[in-house]
Scaffold this motif. Sequence first.
Motif, PDB file in Angstrom:
ATOM      1  N   SER A 142      60.429  60.495  27.566  1.00 21.85           N
ATOM      2  CA  SER A 142      59.090  59.944  27.335  1.00 21.85           C
ATOM      3  C   SER A 142      59.126  58.423  27.312  1.00 21.85           C
ATOM      4  N   ALA A 143      60.131  57.872  26.628  1.00 25.11           N
ATOM      5  CA  ALA A 143      60.246  56.412  26.550  1.00 25.11           C
ATOM      6  C   ALA A 143      60.484  55.796  27.917  1.00 25.11           C
ATOM      7  N   SER A 144      61.258  56.476  28.768  1.00 21.88           N
ATOM      8  CA  SER A 144      61.530  55.921  30.095  1.00 21.88           C
ATOM      9  C   SER A 144      60.264  55.871  30.941  1.00 21.88           C
ATOM     10  N   PHE A 145      59.378  56.849  30.805  1.00 15.87           N
ATOM     11  CA  PHE A 145      58.115  56.819  31.546  1.00 15.87           C
ATOM     12  C   PHE A 145      57.230  55.667  31.067  1.00 15.87           C
ATOM     13  N   ARG A 146      57.167  55.480  29.743  1.00 13.97           N
ATOM     14  CA  ARG A 146      56.373  54.363  29.219  1.00 13.97           C
ATOM     15  C   ARG A 146      56.970  53.027  29.649  1.00 13.97           C
ATOM     16  N   TYR A 147      58.286  52.949  29.621  1.00  9.73           N
ATOM     17  CA  TYR A 147      58.987  51.739  30.062  1.00  9.73           C
ATOM     18  C   TYR A 147      58.657  51.431  31.518  1.00  9.73           C
ATOM     19  N   LEU A 148      58.753  52.448  32.363  1.00  9.67           N
ATOM     20  CA  LEU A 148      58.490  52.248  33.783  1.00  9.67           C
ATOM     21  C   LEU A 148      57.040  51.839  34.012  1.00  9.67           C
ATOM     22  N   MET A 149      56.118  52.409  33.253  1.00 10.27           N
ATOM     23  CA  MET A 149      54.706  52.066  33.394  1.00 10.27           C
ATOM     24  C   MET A 149      54.468  50.579  33.139  1.00 10.27           C
ATOM     25  N   ILE A 150      55.065  50.045  32.066  1.00 14.73           N
ATOM     26  CA  ILE A 150      54.889  48.635  31.732  1.00 14.73           C
ATOM     27  C   ILE A 150      55.524  47.755  32.798  1.00 14.73           C
ATOM     28  N   HIS A 151      56.694  48.125  33.287  1.00 17.09           N
ATOM     29  CA  HIS A 151      57.382  47.274  34.255  1.00 17.09           C
ATOM     30  C   HIS A 151      56.770  47.370  35.647  1.00 17.09           C
ATOM     31  N   LEU A 152      56.154  48.485  35.960  1.00 21.28           N
ATOM     32  CA  LEU A 152      55.394  48.537  37.210  1.00 21.28           C
ATOM     33  C   LEU A 152      54.175  47.628  37.128  1.00 21.28           C
ATOM     34  N   LEU A 153      53.547  47.564  35.956  1.00 26.16           N
ATOM     35  CA  LEU A 153      52.448  46.617  35.765  1.00 26.16           C
ATOM     36  C   LEU A 153      52.940  45.194  35.978  1.00 26.16           C
ATOM     37  N   GLY A 154      54.092  44.861  35.387  1.00 21.71           N
ATOM     38  CA  GLY A 154      54.656  43.531  35.597  1.00 21.71           C
ATOM     39  C   GLY A 154      54.957  43.265  37.054  1.00 21.71           C
ATOM     40  N   GLY A 155      55.463  44.287  37.769  1.00 18.68           N
ATOM     41  CA  GLY A 155      55.745  44.121  39.193  1.00 18.68           C
ATOM     42  C   GLY A 155      54.489  43.891  40.013  1.00 18.68           C
ATOM     43  N   VAL A 156      53.410  44.574  39.670  1.00 17.68           N
ATOM     44  CA  VAL A 156      52.145  44.365  40.377  1.00 17.68           C
ATOM     45  C   VAL A 156      51.642  42.941  40.175  1.00 17.68           C
ATOM     46  N   LEU A 157      51.702  42.461  38.929  1.00 11.90           N
ATOM     47  CA  LEU A 157      51.278  41.085  38.661  1.00 11.90           C
ATOM     48  C   LEU A 157      52.148  40.089  39.425  1.00 11.90           C
ATOM     49  N   LEU A 158      53.445  40.340  39.432  1.00 13.70           N
ATOM     50  CA  LEU A 158      54.361  39.434  40.130  1.00 13.70           C
ATOM     51  C   LEU A 158      54.073  39.422  41.628  1.00 13.70           C
ATOM     52  N   MET A 159      53.882  40.597  42.229  1.00 22.99           N
ATOM     53  CA  MET A 159      53.628  40.662  43.667  1.00 22.99           C
ATOM     54  C   MET A 159      52.309  39.985  44.024  1.00 22.99           C
TER      55      MET A 159
END
Length: 561
Positions: A142-159
């Motif tokens: 569960s924590a890994s899914f939440r982690y990935l969700m936040i970092h995908l958001l960061g990746g979208v902002l970065l891109m």
Amino acid sequence: MTELLHPGLVLVGGGLIAAGLRGLPRQVVVLLAPLAAFALVCTAPEGILWRTEFMGHALQPYAVDKLSRIFAIIFTFAAFGGALFALNRDSRLELPAALIYAGSAVGVVLAGDLITVFLFWELMAIGSTLVIWSAGTPHSRSASFRYLMIHLLGGVLLMAGIAGHVVDTGSVAFTRIGLDSPAHALILAGFLINAAAPPLSAWLPDAYPEASWSGTVFLSAFTTKTAVYVLLRGYPGTELLVYVGLFMVFYGIVFALIENDMRRIFAYSIVSQVGFMVAGIGIGTEMALNGAAAHAFAHILYKALLLMAAGSVLYVTGLRKCTDLGGLFRSMPFTATCAVIGAASISAFPLTSGFASKSMLSQAAAESQLLGVWLLFAAASAGTFLYAGIKFPWMVFFGRDAGLRPPEPPLNMRLAMLLFALLCIGVGVFYTPLYALLPYATNYVPYDAPHVLGQLQLLLFSALAFFLLLPLLRGTPAITLDTDWLYRRAGPALLRACTRGLTKGLGALGEGVGRIRAQLLGWAERWHGAGRPLAQSITSGTMALWAGALLALYLLVFYLD
């Protein structure tokens, strides 16, 4: 040869090879790959070593200067130390994922363009997610899914920010960016998410403690320090970062003081310690930037050591709450000694790596005449000593005896702790080699009377405060609420409430439509049903009469108007 082999890709390749091996060959690969990458980083000449083009943009996947080298050196060394500590980990996924994760971090710091940064940035998110996932528990998944969700958001902002930057400037070179456009603000936001800056910092204490006893060691080294590197490269002297960093410092301290889970204590500690680095980047002088880079280097050493000690306790006892532990020095003296060395280093005790680096940040604040920042740094150092320098070793190893007598961890884990403990002391005593690696030349000397005496006074009074306040700091079995409550609890609850409300609303709307339909059908039945007025047959003469009457009415209205 060093120009042909990219250290990050060597680590990634080592991870892929290790995924298909078992036993001794696997252990050899996971140890040799970081050592090979370390050697390549140390011997690589400065300059742009790889060049290529993509869609008309000049890419520099492999570029070396003093700033990138110091981070690549500590990253490859941390990968080796983490692999040595995790040799007896039985997961088939963790070590390969950890090497890919470490290689991606090295790829970021050796990238000379933003496109390469983004590619390795996203691969780093995938590798770290797999490290968390590999713990194999429901909480870790569960924590890994939440982690990935936040970092995908960061990746979208970065891109999005990179795309805007390319449109504005026409260049993808990764140099100083600054905060002067919406695109650059998006890039900064993407970087700060990985740095665990509030309000989205809760991903770190949510995910890192759910990794395995060895996975947390890898996680502590790369993601946040890679963010420190890109901030050093892209946003030195950005004043906003001073305030963000100071908020992170005290945010992490407050939560670490009230936390009971020993690995969550250090997760919040990462937020706090990265805050020192972010604030130093915001100050922006050469001394401050050197201090931020040096502190990132030292932080990886002492935080890995502390998490190795905590991981060893978890490995041999299966317990992670401080209130369930105590008195372990009786059967784990080696681990306790290493924990004390790590605690002294994170507290910036003289003759440890933390003192050699953190004192540079305080000196930079003093030289820039930022009295408020200097005072806050001093107060934060005292707070760090309370939760990490005293609370963790006292409650786990020296406090109330819980009656546990576990053995020391296996030899490979002890060797890893010994290596990092020696480096924490060695870098603190022989600091000149570290200072030689820093991006700017410096003649700073940390060991003078004002620095040493001031720090010792601060630490001694902090120790006195700890023991006076021990009943309040002892810790109780509890759950700490952070901002992740908003998307873990409040968000789903709000969504469920909205769903229930929408369902009821649609049901009420359906009932209203049904009533209107019934009324229309009743009206139609009354007028058009069998034998009703509008359903009766009429003669053509009657029709002509009605038509004439309507025509006469129309003519009357027309002429009267």
